[in-house]
Design an enzyme around this catalytic site. Sequence first.
Site, short mmCIF file in Angstrom:
data_model
loop_
_atom_site.label_atom_id
_atom_site.label_comp_id
_atom_site.label_asym_id
_atom_site.label_seq_id
_atom_site.Cartn_x
_atom_site.Cartn_y
_atom_site.Cartn_z
CE LYS A 176 -2.14 3.43 2.16
NZ LYS A 176 -1.66 4.40 3.16
CG ASP A 204 -7.03 2.93 2.30
OD1 ASP A 204 -7.91 2.52 1.54
OD2 ASP A 204 -7.07 4.06 2.80
#
Length: 218
Positions: A121, A139
């Site tokens: 991420k 996320d």
Amino acid sequence: MLNNSQIRYCLDKMAEMFPNAHGELNHSNPFELLIAVLLSAQCTDALVNKVTKNLFKKYKTPEDYLNVPLEELQNDIRSIGLYRNKAKNIQKLCRMLIDEYGGMVPTDRDELTKLPGVGRKTANVVVSVAFGVPAIAVDTHVERVSKRLGICRWKDSVLEVEKTLMKKVPKEEWSITHHRMIFFGRYHCKAQNPQCEVCPLLDLCREGKKRMKRKDQS
DNA sequence: AACTCGGGGCA
DNA sequence: TGCCCAGAGTT
């Protein structure tokens, strides 16, 4: 499962709801962005911005982070949660940047992932925001919104969510898609109290319709 | 897949 | 007080 034009409709609506959706973790240079995103794990971006405002006055380069004792760096980011590990990771990361990358932030996503504390991420945010590489950083918000709407399956892993989005969204919109879904997830399709009653996407939202039905019965 | 790190913000 | 927050590493 939503088809491509339905997904398009969702993303356009999100853009209408949050016309100035953009990353608040945007910084002038890749190194500061990397540090800021790394600090942002499990804590609000408002708090990160408050801390980095002072932090970046004191620490400009990877060397600066290594020239202080670990305890001092930990103290400088104390108001952020998980600060002990984060400070350790930052010093290790700076050491690697100097030893293996000539003091520069690598532009390759897979190289970034090798750095301590940098997962998929974080790496995706850095390459897309700092280097303009098309990427969708998934996320918790992006994952939750994708699953509720029915863009992907409930049991999909984070990586599968990312792959599905990349398949269904035009490449040139990957980065902005991430920001739109984050804002939509954070302020509207919230984890705890989603605003389904006033949601423009309710008609095609798998989870939203389920929730409203449950509410009618109770 | 579950657990841990963690202080600040907010109800 | 209790709960959650732009995650990642370890077991």
